[in-house]
Design a protein around this motif. Structure first.
Motif, PDB file in Angstrom:
ATOM      1  N   ALA A 197     -48.574 -20.679   0.698  1.00 19.87           N
ATOM      2  CA  ALA A 197     -47.505 -21.661   0.919  1.00 19.87           C
ATOM      3  C   ALA A 197     -46.404 -21.061   1.778  1.00 19.87           C
ATOM      4  N   VAL A 202     -43.714 -27.416  -1.672  1.00 16.15           N
ATOM      5  CA  VAL A 202     -44.774 -28.219  -1.067  1.00 16.15           C
ATOM      6  C   VAL A 202     -44.497 -29.684  -1.361  1.00 16.15           C
ATOM      7  N   GLU A 203     -44.399 -30.484  -0.311  1.00 16.19           N
ATOM      8  CA  GLU A 203     -44.209 -31.924  -0.478  1.00 16.19           C
ATOM      9  C   GLU A 203     -45.563 -32.612  -0.460  1.00 16.19           C
ATOM     10  N   TYR A 204     -45.797 -33.465  -1.445  1.00 15.78           N
ATOM     11  CA  TYR A 204     -47.024 -34.253  -1.493  1.00 15.78           C
ATOM     12  C   TYR A 204     -46.654 -35.664  -1.930  1.00 15.78           C
ATOM     13  N   GLN A 205     -46.905 -36.631  -1.035  1.00 17.08           N
ATOM     14  CA  GLN A 205     -46.527 -38.021  -1.243  1.00 17.08           C
ATOM     15  C   GLN A 205     -45.030 -38.087  -1.560  1.00 17.08           C
ATOM     16  N   SER A 207     -43.566 -36.455  -4.194  1.00 17.55           N
ATOM     17  CA  SER A 207     -43.190 -35.346  -5.076  1.00 17.55           C
ATOM     18  C   SER A 207     -43.022 -34.047  -4.297  1.00 17.55           C
ATOM     19  N   VAL A 208     -42.206 -33.173  -4.843  1.00 17.93           N
ATOM     20  CA  VAL A 208     -42.030 -31.827  -4.298  1.00 17.93           C
ATOM     21  C   VAL A 208     -42.426 -30.841  -5.389  1.00 17.93           C
TER      22      VAL A 208
END
Length: 135
Positions: A101, A110-113, A115-116
């Protein structure tokens, strides 16, 4: 340091996972073979044979359907370390994830959709007995 290994893709019998293998025929050898469903067994044999820290990034093939969430062929990273327990392997896995990362994103966030996720040491460890009590 870990040593990268390359293990056979064609096998005479399935092993290392509970999956249905793809079958093929080797013309020169005149025998039926299957494509591997895991790299596990050959890597474990290498550990028993005296290699202490090994890994393989290898293709595996599982004949179990296809969907948007499942591909019958994929690449896996599998590693083994002699004399290590699950705590050692958890620490190693955390190091791999956190370092990847940091190097790829320049951050451990890490950003996903929507969420962080913070990829830091200890972020993913959970008490298995506590989870079982919730069930």
């Amino acid at each position: 340091d870990f040593i990268e290994m390359e293990t056979p893709v064609f096998h005479t019998q399935a092993g290392g996972a509970e999956a249905k293998p793809f079958e093929t025929y080797h013309n020169s050898l005149e025998r039926d073979l299957i494509l591997r469903i895991a790299t596990e067994l050959h890597l474990k044999r290498l550990i028993v044979g005296g290699f202490e820290r090994i890994f393989e990034v290898g293709r595996v093939f599982r004949n179990e359907g296809i969907s948007t969430r499942h591909n019958p062929e994929f690449t896996s990273l599998e590693l083994y370390q002699a004399y290590a327990d699950y705590n050692d392997m958890m620490n190693l896995t955390e190091d791999l994830i956190c370092d990847a990362a940091e190097k790829v994103l320049g951050s451990t966030e890490v950003e996903y959709q929507v969420s962080v996720f913070e990829m830091r040491h200890g972020c993913c460890a959970v008490d298995g007995s506590a989870i079982l009590k919730e069930c």
